[in-house]
Scaffold this active site. Structure first.
Site: not given
Length: 346
Positions: A33, A116, A134
């Site tokens: 991520e 996020y 996102d």
DNA sequence: AAGGCGGGGAA
DNA sequence: TTCCCAGCCTT
């Protein structure tokens, strides 16, 4: 069938097959991520594979050197991601017993992990129902509901977060998040969305009115100007002078050739050079016979100019002299990588 | 709330 | 050229 079920069914058959998919190791998901923040899958996948190969566990990363971590990041951009990744790995190793936190709020407190990323890790690794919103998700949701809320304001971000939170699957929150992202990346694309093959096109209000391109709504974009950088290649007795940036601006913590920003005439460049680095230069033609601040007596200095995007910070005076053969072990920003390899070819 | 932070690829 | 990408941090 409800929206979440449609998306999950589509995802099961059409989801992208990616190297980190299937892992529930929070460390691996975390690394992926971070790498893919503001970074396309095609650009970042090689970096992820090399990073996970070199640092397969949180403890191995915690024991790593910052220069090596940055070198693995070299060319990827947004280098604070790498520094924060290392910082947080060391923090977890030292203060949390090496165990990645499972609690959403605890994750968000970690350096480099925002709403996020915490949502991704919580949903994928621990099946918690936190919607990961996102750029893809903003686009998909704003089109689905023909929602004109601006996505680059605090209120807008919160609005879409709540909307996603209402839609997320309670059974498969991680897959739901990835489904929405995959849909945005492969079907509900920014420029030419493939609405005819979209699994939720009958639900999509933008598609119904054929106003897909009106979404998402964003504030007007700002101007961005480029700039010139003059690199100094100082070569003496098989050593090269490099500078480690340690300030607050761009490319912090990376190495570079000593540089002087701005579009300058050669004679002004020489004067700046003198001022910045204390190099004694009588005239431009004398530049090859300069006495310098390191231990060498013969110097060969050349100026090179390079055009970049939006660079506005001055180098710090933190000079090193390293053997030319070892130059490749230092982490450089992309412009320097290109520059050095262009010298190699000559 | 706004701006900084990289670099690449598509149109 | 412009846009935007599995965003976050600082001011």
């Amino acid at each position: 069938m409800d929206l979440a079920s449609l998306l999950l069914t589509w995802y099961d058959q059409n989801g992208r097959s990616l190297p980190w998919r299937g892992s529930r190791d929070p460390y691996i998901i975390w690394v992926s991520e971070i790498i893919f923040q503001q970074t396309r899958i095609e650009q970042g996948t090689g970096y992820f594979l090399r990073f996970a190969d070199r640092f397969p566990t949180l403890d191995s990363l915690a024991g790593g050197e910052e220069d090596e971590v940055l070198r693995l990041w070299q060319g990827l951009g947004y280098y604070s991601r790498a520094r924060n990744l290392l910082f947080t790995a060391r923090y977890i190793h030292e203060h949390l017993g090496g165990k990645f936190p499972e609690d959403f709020d605890s994750m968000k407190k970690l350096k480099g992990i925002g709403d996020y990323t915490a949502s991704c890790i919580a949903s994928i690794c621990f099946r918690q129902t936190h919607a990961a919103v996102d750029g893809n998700v903003y686009r998909v949701l704003s089109r689905l509901f023909a929602d004109s809320m601006s996505i680059d304001t605090q209120a807008g971000k919160l609005h879409f977060k709540k909307l996603a939170q209402q839609l997320i699957s309670r059974d498969r929150p991680g897959d739901f998040n990835e489904a929405l992202m995959d849909l945005g990346a492969t079907v509900c694309k920014p420029r030419s969305p493939s609405c005819s093959i979209c699994p939720v096109n009958s639900w999509c209000q933008a598609n119904e009115k054929k106003i897909q391109m009106k979404f998402p709504v964003k504030a007007p974009t700002r101007e961005k100007s480029g700039s010139v950088i003059n690199y100094l290649l100082i070569n003496a007795e098989n050593h090269i002078v490099i500078n480690k940036r340690s300030g607050k601006g761009i490319w912090k913590g990376l190495y570079e050739l000593p540089m002087i920003p701005g579009e300058l005439a050669p004679v002004d460049l020489a004067a700046e050079c003198l001022e910045l680095y204390g190099l004694k230069v009588n005239s431009l033609t004398e530049i090859r016979r300069v006495k310098h601040l390191l231990t060498h007596t013969e110097l060969d200095i050349r100026f090179y100019s390079a055009q970049t995007n939006a660079v506005n910070n001055r180098t710090d005076n933190n000079l090193l002299s390293v053997p030319i053969g070892k130059i490749e072990q230092y982490p450089f920003a992309k412009p320097l990588v290109d520059f050095l390899s262009s010298l190699q070819e000559k």
